[in-house]
Design a protein around this motif. Structure first.
Motif, PDB file in Angstrom:
ATOM      1  N   GLY A 186     -43.385 -34.622  34.740  1.00  0.00           N
ATOM      2  CA  GLY A 186     -42.300 -35.455  35.228  1.00  0.00           C
ATOM      3  C   GLY A 186     -41.091 -35.293  34.329  1.00  0.00           C
ATOM      4  O   GLY A 186     -41.177 -34.683  33.250  1.00  0.00           O
ATOM      5  N   ASN A 187     -39.960 -35.830  34.757  1.00  0.00           N
ATOM      6  CA  ASN A 187     -38.702 -35.726  34.014  1.00  0.00           C
ATOM      7  C   ASN A 187     -38.280 -37.069  33.449  1.00  0.00           C
ATOM      8  O   ASN A 187     -38.529 -38.111  34.057  1.00  0.00           O
ATOM      9  CB  ASN A 187     -37.580 -35.223  34.937  1.00  0.00           C
ATOM     10  CG  ASN A 187     -37.845 -33.839  35.477  1.00  0.00           C
ATOM     11  OD1 ASN A 187     -37.834 -32.871  34.741  1.00  0.00           O
ATOM     12  ND2 ASN A 187     -38.083 -33.743  36.782  1.00  0.00           N
ATOM     13  N   GLY A 188     -37.587 -37.052  32.308  1.00  0.00           N
ATOM     14  CA  GLY A 188     -37.022 -38.281  31.752  1.00  0.00           C
ATOM     15  C   GLY A 188     -38.081 -39.321  31.481  1.00  0.00           C
ATOM     16  O   GLY A 188     -39.061 -39.071  30.762  1.00  0.00           O
ATOM     17  N   GLY A 189     -37.901 -40.517  32.072  1.00  0.00           N
ATOM     18  CA  GLY A 189     -38.896 -41.561  31.900  1.00  0.00           C
ATOM     19  C   GLY A 189     -40.251 -41.147  32.435  1.00  0.00           C
ATOM     20  O   GLY A 189     -41.293 -41.540  31.900  1.00  0.00           O
ATOM     21  N   SER A 190     -40.245 -40.325  33.471  1.00  0.00           N
ATOM     22  CA  SER A 190     -41.517 -39.831  34.028  1.00  0.00           C
ATOM     23  C   SER A 190     -42.196 -38.847  33.081  1.00  0.00           C
ATOM     24  O   SER A 190     -43.417 -38.729  33.079  1.00  0.00           O
ATOM     25  CB  SER A 190     -41.271 -39.183  35.395  1.00  0.00           C
ATOM     26  OG  SER A 190     -40.774 -40.126  36.315  1.00  0.00           O
ATOM     27  N   ALA A 191     -41.408 -38.134  32.275  1.00  0.00           N
ATOM     28  CA  ALA A 191     -41.984 -37.257  31.255  1.00  0.00           C
ATOM     29  C   ALA A 191     -42.701 -38.098  30.201  1.00  0.00           C
ATOM     30  O   ALA A 191     -43.799 -37.749  29.737  1.00  0.00           O
ATOM     31  CB  ALA A 191     -40.891 -36.405  30.604  1.00  0.00           C
ATOM     32  N   ALA A 192     -42.070 -39.230  29.831  1.00  0.00           N
ATOM     33  CA  ALA A 192     -42.710 -40.133  28.875  1.00  0.00           C
ATOM     34  C   ALA A 192     -44.004 -40.697  29.458  1.00  0.00           C
ATOM     35  O   ALA A 192     -45.022 -40.813  28.758  1.00  0.00           O
ATOM     36  CB  ALA A 192     -41.749 -41.263  28.505  1.00  0.00           C
ATOM     37  N   ASP A 193     -43.980 -41.046  30.750  1.00  0.00           N
ATOM     38  CA  ASP A 193     -45.197 -41.534  31.401  1.00  0.00           C
ATOM     39  C   ASP A 193     -46.278 -40.460  31.435  1.00  0.00           C
ATOM     40  O   ASP A 193     -47.466 -40.746  31.246  1.00  0.00           O
ATOM     41  CB  ASP A 193     -44.881 -41.990  32.827  1.00  0.00           C
ATOM     42  CG  ASP A 193     -44.094 -43.285  32.879  1.00  0.00           C
ATOM     43  OD1 ASP A 193     -44.048 -43.984  31.858  1.00  0.00           O
ATOM     44  OD2 ASP A 193     -43.530 -43.594  33.947  1.00  0.00           O
ATOM     45  N   ALA A 194     -45.864 -39.218  31.684  1.00  0.00           N
ATOM     46  CA  ALA A 194     -46.824 -38.106  31.705  1.00  0.00           C
ATOM     47  C   ALA A 194     -47.525 -37.979  30.357  1.00  0.00           C
ATOM     48  O   ALA A 194     -48.748 -37.827  30.285  1.00  0.00           O
ATOM     49  CB  ALA A 194     -46.103 -36.810  32.073  1.00  0.00           C
ATOM     50  N   GLN A 195     -46.744 -38.042  29.284  1.00  0.00           N
ATOM     51  CA  GLN A 195     -47.319 -37.934  27.941  1.00  0.00           C
ATOM     52  C   GLN A 195     -48.220 -39.131  27.646  1.00  0.00           C
ATOM     53  O   GLN A 195     -49.293 -38.989  27.051  1.00  0.00           O
ATOM     54  CB  GLN A 195     -46.188 -37.840  26.911  1.00  0.00           C
ATOM     55  CG  GLN A 195     -45.408 -36.547  27.002  1.00  0.00           C
ATOM     56  CD  GLN A 195     -44.155 -36.537  26.147  1.00  0.00           C
ATOM     57  OE1 GLN A 195     -43.140 -35.973  26.511  1.00  0.00           O
ATOM     58  NE2 GLN A 195     -44.216 -37.174  24.994  1.00  0.00           N
ATOM     59  N   HIS A 196     -47.783 -40.311  28.062  1.00  0.00           N
ATOM     60  CA  HIS A 196     -48.551 -41.533  27.842  1.00  0.00           C
ATOM     61  C   HIS A 196     -49.922 -41.440  28.516  1.00  0.00           C
ATOM     62  O   HIS A 196     -50.960 -41.704  27.898  1.00  0.00           O
ATOM     63  CB  HIS A 196     -47.741 -42.711  28.403  1.00  0.00           C
ATOM     64  CG  HIS A 196     -48.332 -44.057  28.150  1.00  0.00           C
ATOM     65  ND1 HIS A 196     -47.576 -45.204  28.119  1.00  0.00           N
ATOM     66  CD2 HIS A 196     -49.608 -44.471  27.941  1.00  0.00           C
ATOM     67  CE1 HIS A 196     -48.357 -46.246  27.884  1.00  0.00           C
ATOM     68  NE2 HIS A 196     -49.613 -45.829  27.790  1.00  0.00           N
ATOM     69  N   ILE A 197     -49.916 -41.066  29.796  1.00  0.00           N
ATOM     70  CA  ILE A 197     -51.173 -40.998  30.551  1.00  0.00           C
ATOM     71  C   ILE A 197     -52.103 -39.943  29.969  1.00  0.00           C
ATOM     72  O   ILE A 197     -53.312 -40.183  29.802  1.00  0.00           O
ATOM     73  CB  ILE A 197     -50.869 -40.709  32.039  1.00  0.00           C
ATOM     74  CG1 ILE A 197     -50.123 -41.907  32.651  1.00  0.00           C
ATOM     75  CG2 ILE A 197     -52.151 -40.414  32.816  1.00  0.00           C
ATOM     76  CD1 ILE A 197     -49.487 -41.617  33.997  1.00  0.00           C
ATOM     77  N   ALA A 198     -51.557 -38.762  29.654  1.00  0.00           N
ATOM     78  CA  ALA A 198     -52.385 -37.702  29.077  1.00  0.00           C
ATOM     79  C   ALA A 198     -52.971 -38.136  27.737  1.00  0.00           C
ATOM     80  O   ALA A 198     -54.138 -37.848  27.426  1.00  0.00           O
ATOM     81  CB  ALA A 198     -51.560 -36.429  28.914  1.00  0.00           C
ATOM     82  N   ALA A 199     -52.176 -38.847  26.940  1.00  0.00           N
ATOM     83  CA  ALA A 199     -52.648 -39.289  25.623  1.00  0.00           C
ATOM     84  C   ALA A 199     -53.785 -40.294  25.734  1.00  0.00           C
ATOM     85  O   ALA A 199     -54.706 -40.303  24.915  1.00  0.00           O
ATOM     86  CB  ALA A 199     -51.487 -39.898  24.843  1.00  0.00           C
ATOM     87  N   GLU A 200     -53.723 -41.162  26.765  1.00  0.00           N
ATOM     88  CA  GLU A 200     -54.793 -42.149  26.946  1.00  0.00           C
ATOM     89  C   GLU A 200     -56.136 -41.473  27.204  1.00  0.00           C
ATOM     90  O   GLU A 200     -57.191 -42.004  26.836  1.00  0.00           O
ATOM     91  CB  GLU A 200     -54.468 -43.078  28.131  1.00  0.00           C
ATOM     92  CG  GLU A 200     -53.189 -43.891  27.989  1.00  0.00           C
ATOM     93  CD  GLU A 200     -53.321 -45.092  27.065  1.00  0.00           C
ATOM     94  OE1 GLU A 200     -54.217 -45.089  26.209  1.00  0.00           O
ATOM     95  OE2 GLU A 200     -52.506 -46.012  27.201  1.00  0.00           O
ATOM     96  N   LEU A 201     -56.111 -40.299  27.843  1.00  0.00           N
ATOM     97  CA  LEU A 201     -57.358 -39.610  28.173  1.00  0.00           C
ATOM     98  C   LEU A 201     -57.803 -38.637  27.090  1.00  0.00           C
ATOM     99  O   LEU A 201     -58.987 -38.530  26.788  1.00  0.00           O
ATOM    100  CB  LEU A 201     -57.213 -38.887  29.518  1.00  0.00           C
ATOM    101  CG  LEU A 201     -57.038 -39.815  30.729  1.00  0.00           C
ATOM    102  CD1 LEU A 201     -56.851 -39.008  31.994  1.00  0.00           C
ATOM    103  CD2 LEU A 201     -58.231 -40.763  30.875  1.00  0.00           C
ATOM    104  N   SER A 202     -56.850 -37.898  26.493  1.00  0.00           N
ATOM    105  CA  SER A 202     -57.243 -36.968  25.426  1.00  0.00           C
ATOM    106  C   SER A 202     -57.583 -37.722  24.145  1.00  0.00           C
ATOM    107  O   SER A 202     -58.380 -37.266  23.320  1.00  0.00           O
ATOM    108  CB  SER A 202     -56.127 -35.954  25.147  1.00  0.00           C
ATOM    109  OG  SER A 202     -54.944 -36.609  24.752  1.00  0.00           O
TER     110      SER A 202
END
Length: 369
Positions: free
Chosen positions: A228-244
Motif C-alpha cells: 500500500g501507499n502512504g498510510g496504507s504502507a504503514a498499515d502494510a508494515q504493521h500487519i506484516a510485523a504482527e505476524l512475523s
C-alpha cells in the motif's frame, strides 16, 4: 442563515427502485433517519427535489407518487424528522423542461413557496451527477452519497464537495464542521469512528473468508505479502510485523512481509521501471504460486497496487483487496474484496487497521494452537 438542505429522493432518501409508485415499497436508505434526525437537532430544514419521469412516461400518476411521499413522511415522522416540502419534475428527459435536475427550476420553485433564498442553502445531497451539478448551479456545497447510484458515479469520477457513504455519515461530517475547539473536534471524530465501526458488522463473513485464504497459504508453506501507499504502507508494515513477530500469542514466526519496506528496491525500481511497478516487481522476485497478497488502497485505484494484483494473478498468487466502499478497480481485479462502508479517508484507514488486527488474530489462532 445556511440551514436548508436539498435532498434527492430515490437512492438518497429512499432506496432506489425503478419507477417506484407503490407506497408499500418505500424504504429509507441506511442511515437516513438517524442522519436527518441529527441534522434536524442542529437546526437544518429539509426539502426534497426529485425527477419523476415515470409520470411523463405514463408509468404512474401524480396521486400514486404523492402516496409514496406521504408514506415516507410517516416513516420520517417516527424518527422525529420533517420534510418541509416535496417538489417534482414530471417530464421526460427529452422534453427539455426547466425543472428537471440539474436545471434549477425545482429549487427556484421551492425557494418561492417555502420562503428561503439560494444563499440559505447549506447543502444539496444526492446520489447522481445531476445533484452535484444542481448544487453548482445554486452556488451551494454538494454531498455525493454512495447509496443508490452514488458508488458508480464516484467510480467514474463524479465528486461532491463531500463524498459520504450515506446521510448518517454526511450528518456526522457536517456536525463536526459546526463544532469549534479541539475537544469538540475529537468528540466528533469519535462519533464518526463509532458509526463506521457499527457498519463494519456487514463485513464479518468476508473477513472470515479472507482470513481463510491467508491461513491456507501459510499452512501450505506460502508467504503473505502486503502492499500500500502512504498510510496504507504503514498499515502494510504493521500487519506484516504482527505476524512475523507476534500479535497476541507466543508462537513461531509467520512468513509475512510488507513490500513497502526496502527503500533501495523502491527507489531503484521506481527509477528504472516507473512508480507503478514498485510492488509488482518485488512480488515477481519473491512471490510464488500458493502465496497470498493483501493489497491496500482507500480509493481502490492506486496504480501500483493494481499492478501488484495483476502480477499476483499471473503468478498464481491469491489477492485480497482492502479498500473504501467504492472498491474502485482493485475490488474488481482481486480474488476477494474487503470494502469498508465509508468514503471518508480517515475513517477508512481506521477501519483498515481494525481489519488488519482481526485478520492477524484469526490467522494466529488457527496456526498456533
Amino acid at each position: 442563515m445556511k440551514k436548508w438542505i436539498i435532498l434527492d429522493r430515490d437512492g438518497t432518501l429512499i432506496k432506489e427502485k425503478d419507477y417506484l409508485h407503490d407506497p408499500d415499497g418505500a424504504e429509507l436508505t441506511e442511515g437516513a433517519a438517524e442522519g436527518l434526525r441529527m441534522l434536524s437537532k442542529l437546526g437544518y430544514r429539509f426539502v426534497v427535489l426529485t425527477n419523476q419521469s415515470g409520470i411523463g412516461r405514463g408509468y404512474f400518476t401524480e396521486d400514486e407518487m404523492n402516496a409514496v411521499h406521504l408514506r415516507v413522511d410517516e416513516m420520517l415522522a417516527c424518527a422525529g424528522v420533517r420534510v418541509e416540502g416535496w417538489f417534482h419534475c414530471p417530464h421526460k428527459p427529452s422534453d427539455g423542461c426547466s425543472c428537471r435536475k440539474p436545471a434549477a427550476g425545482l429549487a427556484v420553485e421551492a425557494q418561492r413557496r417555502l420562503g428561503f433564498d439560494a444563499a440559505d442553502i447549506a447543502f444539496v445531497m444526492g446520489d447522481k451527477e445531476s445533484d452535484v451539478k444542481l448544487a453548482e448551479a445554486l452556488g451551494a456545497p454538494s454531498v455525493l452519497l454512495m447509496t443508490g447510484y452514488g458508488a458508480s458515479e464516484y467510480g467514474r469520477g463524479v465528486r461532491g464537495t463531500l463524498n459520504c457513504a450515506n446521510i448518517r455519515e454526511a450528518a456526522s461530517v457536517i456536525a463536526r464542521g459546526e463544532r469549534e475547539g479541539a475537544g469538540s473536534a475529537f468528540c466528533c471524530n469519535l462519533e464518526e469512528h463509532a458509526a463506521a465501526v457499527g457498519a463494519m458488522r456487514a463485513l464479518a463473513d468476508d473477513i472470515g473468508e479472507s482470513a481463510a485464504m491467508i491461513i491456507s497459504a501459510l499452512r501450505g508453506g506460502g508467504r503473505f505479502f502486503v502492499c500500500g501507499n502512504g498510510g496504507s504502507a504503514a498499515d502494510a508494515q504493521h500487519i506484516a510485523a504482527e505476524l512475523s513477530g507476534r500479535y497476541l500469542a507466543e508462537r513461531e514466526p509467520l512468513d509475512a512481509a510488507a513490500l513497502s519496506c526496502n527503500a533501495s528496491a523502491l527507489t531503484a525500481i521506481g527509477n528504472d521501471y516507473g512508480f507503478d511497478r514498485i510492488f509488482a516487481r518485488q512480488l515477481e522476485a519473491h512471490g510464488r504460486a500458493g502465496d497470498v497478497l493483501l493489497a491496500i488502497s482507500t480509493s481502490g485505484n492506486s496504480a501500483n497496487v493494481l499492478e501488484a494484483v495483476r502480477s499476483a494473478k499471473k503468478l498464481g498468487i491469491a489477492s485480497i483487496a482492502l479498500t473504501g466502499s467504492g472498491g474502485g478497480a482493485l475490488a474488481k481485479e482481486a480474488d476477494a474484496a474487503l470494502r469498508v462502508p465509508s468514503n471518508h479517508t480517515p475513517r477508512i484507514q481506521e477501519m483498515h487497521i481494525l481489519i488488519g488486527h482481526a485478520l492477524c488474530g484469526i490467522v494466529e489462532k488457527a496456526l498456533c494452537r
